[in-house]
Design a protein around this motif. Structure first.
Motif, mmCIF file in Angstrom:
data_model
loop_
_atom_site.group_PDB
_atom_site.id
_atom_site.type_symbol
_atom_site.label_atom_id
_atom_site.label_comp_id
_atom_site.label_asym_id
_atom_site.label_seq_id
_atom_site.Cartn_x
_atom_site.Cartn_y
_atom_site.Cartn_z
ATOM 1 N N CYS A 289 47.346 1.943 16.211
ATOM 2 C CA CYS A 289 47.566 3.340 15.830
ATOM 3 C C CYS A 289 49.019 3.519 15.362
ATOM 4 C CB CYS A 289 47.242 4.206 17.040
ATOM 5 S SG CYS A 289 47.352 5.947 16.740
ATOM 6 N N ARG A 290 49.952 2.900 16.077
ATOM 7 C CA ARG A 290 51.368 2.964 15.673
ATOM 8 C C ARG A 290 51.540 2.348 14.286
ATOM 9 N NH1 ARG A 290 55.299 2.453 20.437
ATOM 10 N NH2 ARG A 290 56.645 1.426 18.925
ATOM 11 N N GLN A 291 50.870 1.202 14.093
ATOM 12 C CA GLN A 291 51.027 0.490 12.824
ATOM 13 C C GLN A 291 50.441 1.307 11.658
ATOM 14 O OE1 GLN A 291 48.964 -3.259 12.779
ATOM 15 N NE2 GLN A 291 49.636 -3.742 10.675
ATOM 16 N N TYR A 292 49.212 1.799 11.850
ATOM 17 C CA TYR A 292 48.584 2.593 10.785
ATOM 18 C C TYR A 292 49.417 3.836 10.497
ATOM 19 C CZ TYR A 292 44.231 0.055 10.062
ATOM 20 O OH TYR A 292 43.305 -0.877 9.696
ATOM 21 N N VAL B 28 45.276 -1.490 6.798
ATOM 22 C CA VAL B 28 46.352 -0.512 6.747
ATOM 23 C C VAL B 28 46.565 -0.083 5.287
ATOM 24 C CG1 VAL B 28 48.801 -0.145 7.218
ATOM 25 C CG2 VAL B 28 47.447 -1.553 8.765
ATOM 26 N N GLN B 29 46.536 -1.057 4.386
ATOM 27 C CA GLN B 29 46.773 -0.767 2.967
ATOM 28 C C GLN B 29 45.713 0.198 2.429
ATOM 29 O OE1 GLN B 29 49.435 -2.135 0.961
ATOM 30 N NE2 GLN B 29 48.734 -0.363 -0.199
ATOM 31 N N GLU C 85 45.259 -0.510 24.891
ATOM 32 C CA GLU C 85 46.579 -1.010 24.470
ATOM 33 C C GLU C 85 46.519 -1.509 23.033
ATOM 34 O OE1 GLU C 85 44.936 -1.999 27.137
ATOM 35 O OE2 GLU C 85 46.193 -1.705 28.903
ATOM 36 N N HIS C 86 45.437 -2.234 22.717
ATOM 37 C CA HIS C 86 45.305 -2.792 21.369
ATOM 38 C C HIS C 86 45.188 -1.659 20.348
ATOM 39 C CE1 HIS C 86 44.214 -5.496 18.150
ATOM 40 N NE2 HIS C 86 43.108 -4.809 17.923
#
Ligand code: AHR
Length: 493
Positions: free
Chosen positions: A189-192, A131-132, A183-184
């Motif tokens: 996708c939400r997190q990124y 993500v970073q 689902e994973h």
């Protein structure tokens, strides 16, 4: 055969991005095809080959997707910035296991977009990145003020932000992008998405990695779980003559049955965009989420003697028909399809141009994109075509397929495909407002389904003026040769 155009009914404006392209670090697309380096004897501007750039500029390329594809989920953007000589050398594990020296990176790609005058669409690494890392890439490209990434960009020679708008959150997450379950991926996708920030007043547009062909469960889950954090969901659909990946069929010298199979399978795009669109609307009744068909086109066996990992294929009039059929479908579904990117720009799959050393040729597909370019940003208008069913073996298709749009100046562009490989199609185009004084002009491409351009004969297939147009009150008559694509512009009086 009558074609009726009704300019009073429209599903919306054709997003210019429907005419988008895709360039991956794959085979000879980036290296040789677009990038030759500033020291190359091949004429170039800042390392980008001038013949290819000038050909692509004629297409009015609106948006270009990069760096993959499967390559994107192995790509670490920091490897491709900074002094060229100190960039990391890696292995392109997806495509032929070749060495990738990262000579072409973020700054070189943005220079390509500058020369083409197009928007950039970056596909970020979710499969093997962090993500970073992804968040830093957005900051590197888009942060105007002082920040660690903006400072690094400046250190690498670019003062102003690049303001990259389109960001893909992974690619084919169900496959080469991580073999994830929907689902994973949707949770990731939400997190990124949370950490892909807008800088200053530059709003970015986030595209989730979408379904393979008719995987409606994927689209449904991604839209339902992550829909609130993204702007669009993608879809990948390639046309193969045969459904076996080990024996797809040749690009040239195909049988009649393979010709009809390819056209029939191409027409499936209509069902796919309709169904994926319907599923998006279920999760998002307001219609905020768009569908981005960011990989489409033909995929054949590679040309004999070429690296199987390089996906180099020839391009015939059959491919021109495939391009035209898909673009007509996207036009008519422009209330759902907000972007599409044909795979791929140079030397890979259904390419616009092919290169061999210093030589370049324009493919039949290239000519279709040129003939259709005025659809970009125009108002889609309703059409009705009286067709008949034609078939070969198991494959039946309508003999004619069309779409039309009205430009800002009120002129109408009709793009029509004659799918029959044997019969010319006499058309009568009917529209209110056509009089004897109307100006009607046309271009035609095709005639021989198997014809293609070679480096020895690069203009074997190219558009010609459509002769024999008869204009009378209320209508225009035209004859389309077998296996052809026409673009007819009607300026009413
Ligand atoms: O376009 C070639 C490949 O096809 C892409 O890398 C991948 O996303 C798809 O499977």
């Amino acid at each position: 055969m009558r074609i009726i155009i009704n300019p009073n009914r429209s599903v919306g404006t054709i997003n210019p991005n429907i005419y988008g392209h895709f360039a991956e670090h794959l085979g000879r697309c980036i290296y040789e095809g677009l990038w030759v380096g500033p020291d190359s004897p091949i004429p170039n501007e800042n390392g980008l080959r001038s013949d290819v750039v000038s050909a692509l500029k004629e297409l009015h390329v609106p948006v270009l997707r990069w760096p993959g594809g499967c390559f994107a989920d192995t790509y670490h953007w920091r490897d491709g910035v900074g002094p060229a000589e100190s960039r990391k050398t890696i292995v392109n594990t997806n495509w032929g296991g070749v060495t990738e020296d990262n000579r072409f990176g973020t700054h070189e790609f943005m220079e390509l977009c500058r020369q083409l005058g197009c928007e950039a669409y970056f596909s970020g690494n979710v499969g093997s990145g962090t993500v970073q890392e992804f968040s830093d890439w957005v900051e590197y490209c888009n942060m105007p003020g002082v920040s660690p990434m903006a400072d690094l960009r400046r250190q690498n020679g670019r003062e102003e932000p690049f303001n990259v708008k389109y960001w893909g959150i992974g690619n084919e997450a169900w496959g080469c992008g991580g073999n994830m379950r929907p689902e994973h991926y949707a949770d990731l996708c939400r997190q990124y998405s949370t950490y892909l920030r807008d800088y200053s007043d530059h709003k970015i547009y986030k595209i989730a990695s979408g379904a393979n062909v008719a995987d409606y469960e994927w689209t449904g889950k991604v839209a339902e779980i992550a829909g609130g954090t993204i702007d669009a969901v993608s879809l990948h659909y390639y046309t193969l003559p045969h459904d076996e990946w080990s024996r797809k069929g040749a690009a040239t010298g195909f049988t009649r049955e393979e010709y009809y199979a390819v056209l029939k399978k191409t027409l499936r795009m209509k069902e796919l965009v309709t169904e994926h669109g319907r599923i998006l609307r279920r999760a998002d009744p307001e219609g905020r989420l768009g569908l981005v068909v960011d990989e489409w086109g033909t995929w054949y066996d590679v040309e004999p003697g070429t690296n199987p990992g390089f996906l180099y294929q020839q391009n015939t009039v059959r491919d021109a028909l495939v391009a035209a059929l898909n673009l007509n479908i996207f036009n008519d579904h422009c209330d759902t399809v907000v972007m599409a990117n044909i795979a791929q720009t140079v030397n890979v799959l259904q390419a616009m141009v092919l290169t061999e050393g210093a030589k370049m040729l324009k493919t039949p597909t290239y000519h279709v994109f040129r003939m259709f370019r005025e659809h970009q940003g125009a108002k889609q208008v309703e059409t009705y075509a009286e067709t008949k069913l034609i078939s070969c073996g198991d494959w039946s298709v309508p003999n004619i397929q069309v779409s039309a749009s009205e430009g800002a100046d009120g002129s109408v562009l009709l793009t029509a495909v004659n799918l029959s490989d044997t019969d010319a199609a006499p058309l009568e185009v009917l529209m209110d407002g056509i009089t004897e004084k109307s100006t009607v002009t046309g271009e035609i491409l095709g005639g021989d389904a198997g014809a293609y351009n070679t480096f020895e004969n690069p203009d074997a297939v190219k558009p010609a003026a459509l002769g024999g147009l008869e204009v009378k009150g209320g209508g225009v008559k035209a004859v389309l040769p077998a296996s052809s694509v026409a673009a007819i512009r009607i300026v009413r009086e």
